[in-house]
Design an enzyme around this catalytic site. Structure first.
Site, short mmCIF file in Angstrom:
data_model
loop_
_atom_site.label_atom_id
_atom_site.label_comp_id
_atom_site.label_asym_id
_atom_site.label_seq_id
_atom_site.Cartn_x
_atom_site.Cartn_y
_atom_site.Cartn_z
N ARG A 285 0.80 -1.22 0.00
CA ARG A 285 0.00 0.00 0.00
C ARG A 285 0.85 1.29 0.00
O ARG A 285 0.56 2.22 -0.73
CB ARG A 285 -0.88 0.00 1.26
CG ARG A 285 -1.90 1.12 1.32
CD ARG A 285 -2.52 1.20 2.73
NE ARG A 285 -2.98 -0.07 3.21
CZ ARG A 285 -4.20 -0.58 3.00
NH1 ARG A 285 -5.10 0.13 2.36
NH2 ARG A 285 -4.52 -1.77 3.46
N TYR A 325 -14.42 -2.54 3.95
CA TYR A 325 -13.83 -2.14 5.24
C TYR A 325 -14.41 -0.84 5.78
O TYR A 325 -13.84 -0.26 6.69
CB TYR A 325 -12.32 -1.90 5.10
CG TYR A 325 -11.52 -2.89 4.31
CD1 TYR A 325 -11.30 -4.18 4.79
CD2 TYR A 325 -10.92 -2.52 3.09
CE1 TYR A 325 -10.52 -5.07 4.07
CE2 TYR A 325 -10.14 -3.41 2.38
CZ TYR A 325 -9.94 -4.69 2.86
OH TYR A 325 -9.17 -5.55 2.16
N CYS A 352 -26.46 -2.76 -7.77
CA CYS A 352 -27.69 -3.00 -7.02
C CYS A 352 -27.40 -3.60 -5.64
O CYS A 352 -27.64 -4.78 -5.39
CB CYS A 352 -28.60 -3.93 -7.82
SG CYS A 352 -28.91 -3.25 -9.44
N GLU A 353 -26.82 -2.80 -4.78
CA GLU A 353 -26.50 -3.17 -3.40
C GLU A 353 -26.49 -1.88 -2.60
O GLU A 353 -25.91 -0.89 -3.06
CB GLU A 353 -25.06 -3.71 -3.29
CG GLU A 353 -24.76 -4.99 -4.00
CD GLU A 353 -25.09 -6.22 -3.19
OE1 GLU A 353 -25.32 -6.11 -1.96
OE2 GLU A 353 -25.10 -7.29 -3.80
C1 LIG Z 1 -0.50 -7.84 1.99
C2 LIG Z 1 0.86 -8.23 2.41
C3 LIG Z 1 1.90 -7.30 2.37
C4 LIG Z 1 1.69 -5.86 1.98
O1 LIG Z 1 0.92 -5.18 2.91
P1 LIG Z 1 0.71 -3.59 2.78
O2 LIG Z 1 -0.12 -3.26 3.94
O3 LIG Z 1 0.03 -3.37 1.49
O4 LIG Z 1 2.07 -2.97 2.83
C5 LIG Z 1 3.17 -7.73 2.70
N1 LIG Z 1 3.41 -9.01 3.06
C6 LIG Z 1 2.42 -9.93 3.12
C7 LIG Z 1 2.75 -11.30 3.53
C8 LIG Z 1 1.13 -9.57 2.79
O5 LIG Z 1 0.16 -10.49 2.87
#
Ligand SMILES: *Cc1c(COP(=O)(O)O)cnc(C)c1O
Length: 424
Positions: A285, A325, A352-353
């Protein structure tokens, strides 16, 4: 230039929202809507912050591509020298398609199939992040059948509370992820005894959208305790992988900057005498989330007694985070009208939700035919998009300075029907 919070490359100029040098309304007219727009400079700036924090260290940044696995996005990170954290055979194919070095690919996930393991062994990936004792046994068998040795790290569940949304918290005891802290030594001993496995590291990933350094510092302490215990048994760990999870600014969130966080974490690593280890990171992210926005056209304004609705052509199938979320994304008119009063709307899609909302109680000065931008949608939007309501998935463009590259054509209905068969 008036940049949006957390998004230095997305800014107002002449009363219009721009991604780098390109006006958002121009992109919407040229490419249609819904449209995801990404800033390359923003992704590279996010990566550079990690690199500054890790300067002078042996470190690999493995972009967790589930955040956004579009090939054009992966290409940016591959060209910048990143590795990839993958969670499926499909993601492995994507990494290879953008020329990733197999050594820099690590494979996470609780449910790897034998076929996926075999595929990853064949290309020679850098590490399997193993998430259960049963998986160790299966991986040993699959590697044995190929006459290969699988490099493994064990994902430890450090039992720390990342203080994030329950669906994106992964490091607590009740989670399905990783091996419990107390079982770790046992699992490492077993891994070291298996002929077709080679222990190379240890890893953890405690959650997502973490906005405080505290959980990271706690997890590091716990992991380093384990490293000491495991190495006391004669099992050497070459790398320590601290996962991903760093948050971004969605709505006044104040996560630590990646460089500041890593300066702090490395101080602890050094103080505890583990500063010589190779460090792996799996950010998702924080590398892409603030680099993207989703442009959508206002279809209808629907005033009501209790609420006014602004109905747009993007929906929960394009932007699943609010429905999943209750996530908050900023919403802006791409070119706010001076001739319309700002009005408070619930911004909703055509699906449609009742869960199909993008933002509630937002003040917007728009008319039908105008474009809005849903902000901070670079991560966990397109990669989670679906075809619910037989809606084709959006197009994506990557902006680089004044240039625009289409990195995904808009899906067509024919694409959706292609694999379906009438009963004969
Ligand atoms: C989803 C995930 C990430 C990345 O997470 P972010 O919050 O997007 O940085 C890293 N390692 C594993 C094992 C994940 O499942």
């Amino acid at each position: 230039m008036n940049a949006l919070p957390g998004q230095p490359h997305i800014h107002w100029r002449d009363g219009e929202l721009h991604v780098e040098q390109v006006p958002v309304t121009q992109l919407a007219r040229e490419h249609g809507t819904p449209l995801f727009v990404y800033s390359k400079a923003s992704m590279l700036a996010a990566l550079a912050a990690y690199r500054r924090g890790l300067e002078g260290r042996r470190a690999r940044i493995c972009y967790a591509m589930k955040a956004n696995s579009s090939l054009g996005v992966l290409q940016v990170f591959a060209q910048a020298g990143c590795g990839f954290d993958i969670v499926s055979g499909g993601e492995l194919a994507r990494a290879l398609a953008v020329g990733a070095k197999p050594h820099d690919i690590i494979f996470s996930g609780v449910g790897k199939t034998r076929a996926e393991m075999a595929q990853a062994l064949q290309v020679g990936i850098g590490c399997f992040n193993v998430e259960s004792e049963a998986e160790l046994e299966v991986l040993d068998q699959v590697a044995g059948q190929q006459g290969r040795v699988a490099p493994v790290s064990i994902r430890v569940n450090p039992n720390v509370d990342a203080k994030t949304h329950p669906y994106i918290s992964t490091g607590l005891k009740g989670n399905k992820f990783g091996i419990a802290h107390e079982r770790t030594l046992h699992a490492y001993k077993r891994a070291a005894s298996l002929k077709h496995l080679r222990v190379v590291g240890i890893d953890c990933h405690i959650g997502s959208q973490i906005t405080d350094s505290g959980p990271y510092l706690d997890a590091m302490d716990r992991i380093l305790d384990l490293v000491a215990t495991i190495e006391a048994e004669g099992i050497r760990l070459q790398h320590i992988d601290f996962g991903g999870g760093l948050g971004i600014d969605y709505r006044g969130d104040r996560p630590p900057a990646a460089d500041a966080l890593w300066t702090e974490l490395l101080r602890k690593l050094d103080a505890r005498g583990f500063g010589d280890r190779e460090i792996l990171l799996e950010p998702g992210r924080s590398l892409v989330g603030n680099a993207g926005l989703c442009v959508s056209e206002v279809l209808y304004l629907k005033p009501g007694e209790q609420k006014n609705f602004c109905i747009v052509d993007a929906a929960m199938n394009d932007l699943p985070r609010p429905a999943m979320y209750e996530a908050w994304h900023g919403i802006e008119a791409a070119k706010p009208r001076s001739d319309a009063q700002p009005t408070t709307y619930d911004v909703v899609g055509p699906v449609c939700e009742s869960g199909d909302w993008l933002g509630r109680e937002r003040s917007l000065a728009v008319q039908p035919g105008d474009f809005i931008a849903v902000l901070s949608t670079g991560a966990y939007c397109m990669s989670m998009a679906s075809n619910y309501n037989t809606r084709t998935r959006a197009a994506e463009v990557l902006v680089d300075g004044g240039r625009t590259h289409v990195i995904r054509e808009r899906e067509r209905v024919e694409d959706l029907l292609r694999n379906e068969r009438l009963v004969d």
